[in-house]
Design an enzyme around this catalytic site. Structure first.
Site, PDB file in Angstrom:
ATOM      1  N   THR A   1      -5.878   6.305  14.803  1.00 28.45           N
ATOM      2  CA  THR A   1      -6.377   6.666  13.473  1.00 28.45           C
ATOM      3  C   THR A   1      -5.434   7.643  12.794  1.00 28.45           C
ATOM      4  O   THR A   1      -5.564   7.897  11.593  1.00 28.45           O
ATOM      5  CB  THR A   1      -7.779   7.289  13.581  1.00 28.45           C
ATOM      6  OG1 THR A   1      -7.714   8.388  14.502  1.00 28.45           O
ATOM      7  CG2 THR A   1      -8.798   6.278  14.076  1.00 28.45           C
TER       8      THR A   1
ATOM      9  N   GLY B   1       0.805  -1.225   0.000  1.00 22.40           N
ATOM     10  CA  GLY B   1       0.000   0.000   0.000  1.00 22.40           C
ATOM     11  C   GLY B   1       0.839   1.277   0.000  1.00 22.40           C
ATOM     12  O   GLY B   1       2.060   1.250   0.107  1.00 22.40           O
TER      13      GLY B   1
ATOM     14  N   LYS C   1      -8.860   7.559  -1.375  1.00 15.31           N
ATOM     15  CA  LYS C   1      -9.295   7.118  -0.025  1.00 15.31           C
ATOM     16  C   LYS C   1     -10.694   6.509  -0.085  1.00 15.31           C
ATOM     17  O   LYS C   1     -11.598   7.087  -0.679  1.00 15.31           O
ATOM     18  CB  LYS C   1      -9.254   8.286   0.975  1.00 15.31           C
ATOM     19  CG  LYS C   1      -9.570   7.850   2.394  1.00 15.31           C
ATOM     20  CD  LYS C   1      -9.132   8.881   3.413  1.00 15.31           C
ATOM     21  CE  LYS C   1      -9.530   8.504   4.842  1.00 15.31           C
ATOM     22  NZ  LYS C   1      -8.904   7.252   5.293  1.00 15.31           N
TER      23      LYS C   1
ATOM     24  N   HIS D   1      -8.903  14.575   1.805  1.00 15.87           N
ATOM     25  CA  HIS D   1      -7.952  13.520   1.455  1.00 15.87           C
ATOM     26  C   HIS D   1      -7.915  13.290  -0.050  1.00 15.87           C
ATOM     27  O   HIS D   1      -8.818  13.691  -0.778  1.00 15.87           O
ATOM     28  CB  HIS D   1      -8.311  12.204   2.159  1.00 15.87           C
ATOM     29  CG  HIS D   1      -7.941  12.161   3.603  1.00 15.87           C
ATOM     30  ND1 HIS D   1      -8.773  12.615   4.598  1.00 15.87           N
ATOM     31  CD2 HIS D   1      -6.802  11.742   4.223  1.00 15.87           C
ATOM     32  CE1 HIS D   1      -8.180  12.466   5.776  1.00 15.87           C
ATOM     33  NE2 HIS D   1      -6.975  11.945   5.582  1.00 15.87           N
TER      34      HIS D   1
ATOM     35  N   ASP E   1      -1.806 -10.286  -2.481  1.00 13.75           N
ATOM     36  CA  ASP E   1      -1.585 -10.873  -3.793  1.00 13.75           C
ATOM     37  C   ASP E   1      -0.085 -11.107  -3.967  1.00 13.75           C
ATOM     38  O   ASP E   1       0.454 -12.120  -3.573  1.00 13.75           O
ATOM     39  CB  ASP E   1      -2.170  -9.906  -4.838  1.00 13.75           C
ATOM     40  CG  ASP E   1      -2.202 -10.518  -6.225  1.00 13.75           C
ATOM     41  OD1 ASP E   1      -1.900 -11.715  -6.329  1.00 13.75           O
ATOM     42  OD2 ASP E   1      -2.506  -9.790  -7.192  1.00 13.75           O
TER      43      ASP E   1
END
Ligand code: NDP
Ligand SMILES: O=C(O)C1=N[C@H](C(=O)O)C[C@H](O)C1
Length: 257
Positions: free
Chosen positions: A115, A11, A150, A146, A36
């Site tokens: 968070t 990511g 997102k 953002h 993956d």
């Protein structure tokens, strides 16, 4: 050296986390969980796996910047299958079941859930509590901005900020949160806390908490300009967490705030 396992390693943040670990003097990458395949080179000997069990066994501590379903399977490994490593959880957008699983897992292992891993937002949460309480008559509205990729809304950070604002006024956030206004909806009610989202471009993350009254308002802004703020904050949290007892911790516990 502290061996760190990463969930979400392909990511946007996970990939930076892997780079940051390569230059850290007290922590190193030991394992990557992949959904993956990992399209990135990692140090020789790094375990690359699609099994949470293997990731946990290969790490002293796990850092998770992934997706709620991935975090769910990590937490399930702790709650149901005897996994036993500290977890730094940064993923946002959990449903009630996933939130409960987090609580259950924290009875078995130390978990730091934040968070937002930045120092600035940790301080902003404190400022919001103070301002919301002191300025009780002011209308409280939160706006988060953002990047276009997102997937969850409002951001986890905005919800945490709203929690601080609500708690400081002895309000239940679920009862007062408004996250959309459209049509003839009537005047604003006194206690409501607006939490609104904007999505576009490559904005790393910007949060504004406004307190508005007749004749004056204040706005508190935090802007993240680099995702390394999050990855480095999480590494700092992991180093602290490995020495803690089982329980649920916040970033403020780690930063001593
Ligand atoms: N607390 C904080 O400070 C911060 C939190 N975040 C949060 O972290 C999370 C990740 O953000 P970001 O890096 O931008 O997101 P990305 O979409 O770039 O990355 C998500 C990662 O999760 C993996 N993933 C998705 N679904 C699964 C699955 N079912 N099983 C295993 N792995 C899966 C993806 O793998 P693949 O590539 O194979 O799909 C990818 O590696 C978000 O929830 C975000 O809100 C983000 C920044 C800061
Ligand atoms: O998805 C992101 O990018 C971010 N997510 C976190 C959130 O939901 O609050 C933290 C940060 O703002 C970036």
């Amino acid at each position: 050296m502290i061996n760190v396992g990463v969930v979400g390693s392909t990511g946007r943040v996970g990939s930076l986390l892997i780079d940051d670990l390569q230059s850290d003097e007290q922590a190193q990458l030991s394992a990557c969980h992949v959904f993956d395949e990992l399209k990135k080179s990692v140090p020789e000997g790094t375990v690359v796996t699609n099994e949470m069990k293997v990731l946990l066994e290969s790490s002293d501590v796990v850092i998770d910047f992934s997706a709620p379903v991935a975090t769910e399977s990590l937490l399930t490994e702790i709650v149901e299958n005897g996994g036993n490593k500290p977890l730094v959880i940064a993923t946002t957008g959990f449903n009630k079941h996933q939130q409960n699983l987090l609580l259950e897992a924290s009875k078995k292992v130390p978990i730091l859930y934040a968070t937002n891993m930045s120092l600035g937002v940790a301080v902003l949460n404190k400022l919001v509590s103070l301002a919301s309480k002191t300025l009780r008559e002011f209308d409280c509205e939160i706006v988060e901005q953002h990047h276009r990729h997102k997937v969850d809304s409002p951001s986890g950070t905005a919800l945490t900020l709203a929690e601080h604002a609500a708690r400081a006024r002895d309000l239940d956030l679920d009862s007062v949160r408004v996250s959309g206004r459209d049509g003839v909806i009537g005047a604003r009610t006194k206690d409501e806390i607006g939490v609104m989202s904007l999505r576009g471009g490559d904005i790393v993350g910007r949060h504004t908490v406004g307190l508005y009254n007749d004749g004056e308002f204040i706005e508190l802004h935090h802007t993240a300009t680099s995702r390394n703020t999050f990855s480095r904050g999480a590494i700092k949290a992991a180093k602290w967490l490995v020495n803690q007892e089982p329980g649920l911790y916040s970033i403020n516990d780690c930063l001593g705030l």
